[in-house]
Design a protein around this motif. Structure first.
Motif, mmCIF file in Angstrom:
data_model
loop_
_atom_site.group_PDB
_atom_site.id
_atom_site.type_symbol
_atom_site.label_atom_id
_atom_site.label_comp_id
_atom_site.label_asym_id
_atom_site.label_seq_id
_atom_site.Cartn_x
_atom_site.Cartn_y
_atom_site.Cartn_z
ATOM 1 N N ILE A 171 0.850 -1.189 0.000
ATOM 2 C CA ILE A 171 0.000 0.000 0.000
ATOM 3 C C ILE A 171 0.887 1.241 0.000
ATOM 4 C CG2 ILE A 171 -1.775 1.294 1.230
ATOM 5 C CD1 ILE A 171 -2.775 -1.255 2.447
ATOM 6 N N PHE A 172 0.644 2.123 -0.966
ATOM 7 C CA PHE A 172 1.392 3.377 -1.064
ATOM 8 C C PHE A 172 0.544 4.505 -0.477
ATOM 9 C CE2 PHE A 172 3.120 0.634 -4.307
ATOM 10 C CZ PHE A 172 4.483 0.858 -4.220
ATOM 11 N N GLU A 173 1.133 5.256 0.434
ATOM 12 C CA GLU A 173 0.430 6.334 1.129
ATOM 13 C C GLU A 173 1.303 7.590 1.115
ATOM 14 O OE1 GLU A 173 -1.686 8.861 2.772
ATOM 15 O OE2 GLU A 173 -2.653 6.886 2.708
ATOM 16 N N ARG A 174 0.737 8.709 0.675
ATOM 17 C CA ARG A 174 1.535 9.936 0.592
ATOM 18 C C ARG A 174 1.734 10.614 1.947
ATOM 19 N NH1 ARG A 174 -2.440 14.317 -2.446
ATOM 20 N NH2 ARG A 174 -4.131 14.288 -0.917
ATOM 21 N N ALA A 175 0.861 10.323 2.913
ATOM 22 C CA ALA A 175 1.009 10.915 4.246
ATOM 23 C C ALA A 175 2.084 10.173 5.038
ATOM 24 C CB ALA A 175 -0.319 10.879 4.990
ATOM 25 N N ASP A 176 2.404 10.717 6.210
ATOM 26 C CA ASP A 176 3.471 10.107 7.010
ATOM 27 C C ASP A 176 2.989 8.921 7.830
ATOM 28 O OD1 ASP A 176 1.895 11.629 8.700
ATOM 29 O OD2 ASP A 176 3.560 12.253 9.974
ATOM 30 N N ARG A 177 1.656 8.742 7.913
ATOM 31 C CA ARG A 177 1.092 7.600 8.626
ATOM 32 C C ARG A 177 -0.036 7.003 7.798
ATOM 33 N NH1 ARG A 177 -0.784 9.543 14.395
ATOM 34 N NH2 ARG A 177 -1.357 11.384 13.170
ATOM 35 N N PRO A 178 -0.235 5.704 7.865
ATOM 36 C CA PRO A 178 -1.350 5.100 7.129
ATOM 37 C C PRO A 178 -2.681 5.344 7.829
ATOM 38 C CG PRO A 178 -0.123 3.416 8.307
ATOM 39 C CD PRO A 178 0.618 4.704 8.515
ATOM 40 N N GLY A 179 -3.749 5.071 7.112
ATOM 41 C CA GLY A 179 -5.086 5.204 7.686
ATOM 42 C C GLY A 179 -5.990 6.135 6.917
ATOM 43 N N GLY A 180 -5.404 7.091 6.188
ATOM 44 C CA GLY A 180 -6.212 8.006 5.394
ATOM 45 C C GLY A 180 -7.255 8.724 6.227
ATOM 46 N N LEU A 181 -8.500 8.653 5.788
ATOM 47 C CA LEU A 181 -9.606 9.308 6.485
ATOM 48 C C LEU A 181 -9.708 8.857 7.939
ATOM 49 C CD1 LEU A 181 -12.247 11.067 6.246
ATOM 50 C CD2 LEU A 181 -13.428 8.930 5.709
ATOM 51 N N LEU A 182 -9.429 7.587 8.191
ATOM 52 C CA LEU A 182 -9.537 7.066 9.549
ATOM 53 C C LEU A 182 -8.544 7.748 10.489
ATOM 54 C CD1 LEU A 182 -9.778 3.252 8.695
ATOM 55 C CD2 LEU A 182 -11.666 4.819 9.177
ATOM 56 N N THR A 183 -7.377 8.093 9.957
ATOM 57 C CA THR A 183 -6.341 8.730 10.769
ATOM 58 C C THR A 183 -6.479 10.242 10.806
ATOM 59 O OG1 THR A 183 -4.774 6.939 10.322
ATOM 60 C CG2 THR A 183 -3.839 9.050 11.023
ATOM 61 N N ASP A 186 1.254 -7.687 10.261
ATOM 62 C CA ASP A 186 1.495 -9.057 10.725
ATOM 63 C C ASP A 186 0.960 -10.081 9.726
ATOM 64 O OD1 ASP A 186 2.693 -8.108 13.014
ATOM 65 O OD2 ASP A 186 0.892 -8.315 14.263
ATOM 66 N N SER A 187 -0.016 -9.655 8.930
ATOM 67 C CA SER A 187 -0.595 -10.538 7.916
ATOM 68 C C SER A 187 0.215 -10.547 6.627
ATOM 69 C CB SER A 187 -2.041 -10.110 7.611
ATOM 70 O OG SER A 187 -2.856 -10.204 8.764
ATOM 71 N N GLY A 188 1.245 -9.692 6.551
ATOM 72 C CA GLY A 188 2.113 -9.684 5.381
ATOM 73 C C GLY A 188 1.935 -8.514 4.440
ATOM 74 N N VAL A 189 1.094 -7.540 4.803
ATOM 75 C CA VAL A 189 0.896 -6.358 3.961
ATOM 76 C C VAL A 189 2.004 -5.349 4.242
ATOM 77 C CG1 VAL A 189 -0.647 -4.415 3.447
ATOM 78 C CG2 VAL A 189 -1.599 -6.696 3.860
ATOM 79 N N THR A 190 2.544 -4.746 3.179
ATOM 80 C CA THR A 190 3.606 -3.752 3.306
ATOM 81 C C THR A 190 3.037 -2.353 3.092
ATOM 82 O OG1 THR A 190 5.263 -5.313 2.487
ATOM 83 C CG2 THR A 190 5.823 -2.970 2.383
ATOM 84 N N PHE A 191 3.415 -1.425 3.968
ATOM 85 C CA PHE A 191 2.998 -0.029 3.834
ATOM 86 C C PHE A 191 4.215 0.819 3.466
ATOM 87 C CE2 PHE A 191 -0.263 -1.842 6.493
ATOM 88 C CZ PHE A 191 -1.423 -1.180 6.125
ATOM 89 N N ARG A 192 4.039 1.685 2.471
ATOM 90 C CA ARG A 192 5.091 2.630 2.095
ATOM 91 C C ARG A 192 4.519 4.034 2.199
ATOM 92 N NH1 ARG A 192 8.354 1.026 -3.232
ATOM 93 N NH2 ARG A 192 9.248 3.064 -2.651
ATOM 94 N N CYS A 193 4.795 4.683 3.330
ATOM 95 C CA CYS A 193 4.289 6.033 3.567
ATOM 96 C C CYS A 193 5.241 7.070 2.975
ATOM 97 C CB CYS A 193 4.099 6.257 5.066
ATOM 98 S SG CYS A 193 2.827 5.203 5.800
ATOM 99 N N ASN A 194 4.801 8.330 3.012
ATOM 100 C CA ASN A 194 5.583 9.430 2.426
ATOM 101 C C ASN A 194 5.938 9.144 0.967
ATOM 102 O OD1 ASN A 194 5.842 11.110 4.850
ATOM 103 N ND2 ASN A 194 7.104 9.426 5.637
ATOM 104 N N THR A 195 5.008 8.505 0.268
ATOM 105 C CA THR A 195 5.249 8.138 -1.128
ATOM 106 C C THR A 195 4.057 8.571 -1.974
ATOM 107 O OG1 THR A 195 6.513 6.189 -0.425
ATOM 108 C CG2 THR A 195 5.775 6.261 -2.718
ATOM 109 N N ALA A 196 4.270 9.554 -2.832
ATOM 110 C CA ALA A 196 3.224 10.026 -3.736
ATOM 111 C C ALA A 196 3.477 9.449 -5.120
ATOM 112 C CB ALA A 196 3.197 11.550 -3.787
ATOM 113 N N LEU A 197 2.538 8.672 -5.620
ATOM 114 C CA LEU A 197 2.721 8.068 -6.934
ATOM 115 C C LEU A 197 2.824 9.144 -8.016
ATOM 116 C CD1 LEU A 197 2.191 5.373 -5.572
ATOM 117 C CD2 LEU A 197 0.780 4.749 -7.531
ATOM 118 N N GLY A 198 3.765 8.954 -8.916
ATOM 119 C CA GLY A 198 4.000 9.926 -9.972
ATOM 120 C C GLY A 198 5.032 10.967 -9.606
ATOM 121 N N GLN A 199 5.394 11.009 -8.319
ATOM 122 C CA GLN A 199 6.393 11.970 -7.858
ATOM 123 C C GLN A 199 7.606 11.271 -7.255
ATOM 124 O OE1 GLN A 199 4.660 14.988 -5.322
ATOM 125 N NE2 GLN A 199 2.730 14.964 -6.458
ATOM 126 N N ASP A 200 7.357 10.252 -6.451
ATOM 127 C CA ASP A 200 8.452 9.544 -5.772
ATOM 128 C C ASP A 200 8.840 8.273 -6.531
ATOM 129 O OD1 ASP A 200 8.607 11.318 -3.476
ATOM 130 O OD2 ASP A 200 6.645 10.498 -2.927
#
Length: 218
Positions: free
Chosen positions: A170-182, A204-218
């Motif tokens: 999961i690619f997330e441009r913010a510094d923490r995951p969660g989007g609207l929830l956070t 723990d289920s094997g999903v990878t998070f990549r924060c501070n990553t904006a697609l098309g820019q990073d």
């Protein structure tokens, strides 16, 4: 079941005002097992469950209300999770008054079953008692799926893909995951520890998070 004739509708207790003015934590406390079971037993188990019909996820609400009333908490969580990847979020913030509870058949005369509060209790009990196990796919698939955004839709998609054995990032441009929830829902409605707990569960289920990553820019 059918205890709505004898048992009145009750909402979870509010935290005392003197405590609430000192922080931004949730207003309502979670149901205890006893109170959740009591409120779940008010369900009329109607032949046509309008609560499920008016739920966007078509959750099997009468089924897990019955399981809670019978004290079968692990089965209740499994049933709830089968159609809802984020039951603790929906139990807290979903507009039940306009959806499931608003169409409960006993709402007019006796007050609707407190579906949202019971759903939240199911998830909280699952985490408290170790029933919310990380996902373990039957087989790992070679495909790798990228999800843009770690809001509720992204988290739910990652859950269902990982269940089927896909590798997920999961690619997330913010510094923490969660989007609207956070970032979009205040803590007094949705405590961020619940959000971070679900994200840790996904990791723990094997999903990878990549924060501070904006697609098309990073």
């Amino acid at each position: 079941m059918l205890e709505f004739i004898r048992i009145e509708r009750q909402m979870p207790d509010k935290r005392p005002a003197v405590a609430r003015i000192k922080d931004f934590r949730e207003i309502y406390q979670a149901f205890s097992e006893v109170r959740a079971a009591s409120q779940a037993s008010r369900c009329s188990q109607c032949g046509i469950p309008f609560c499920s019909a008016h739920c966007p996820l078509h959750n099997d609400i009468p089924d897990w209300l019955l399981l809670v009333a019978e004290g079968r908490w692990q089965e209740a969580y499994e049933r709830a999770f089968a159609t809802n990847a984020l039951p603790e979020m929906c139990g807290r913030i979903c507009p039940q008054d306009r959806l499931c509870e608003g169409h409960c058949v006993i709402e007019a005369g006796f007050g609707a079953v407190t579906i949202g509060a019971v759903e939240n209790a199911i998830a909280e009990m699952a985490f408290a008692h170790g029933h919310a196990h990380p996902l373990q796919p039957r087989e790992e698939r070679p495909e790798h799926v990228a999800i843009v955004g770690s809001g509720p839709a992204g988290l739910a998609a990652a859950t269902r893909l990982r269940e089927r054995g896909y590798r997920v990032t999961i690619f997330e441009r913010a510094d923490r995951p969660g989007g609207l929830l956070t970032y979009g829902i205040p803590g007094f409605k949705l405590d961020k520890t619940a959000v971070m707990r679900r994200i840790a569960w996904l990791e723990d289920s094997g999903v990878t998070f990549r924060c501070n990553t904006a697609l098309g820019q990073d």
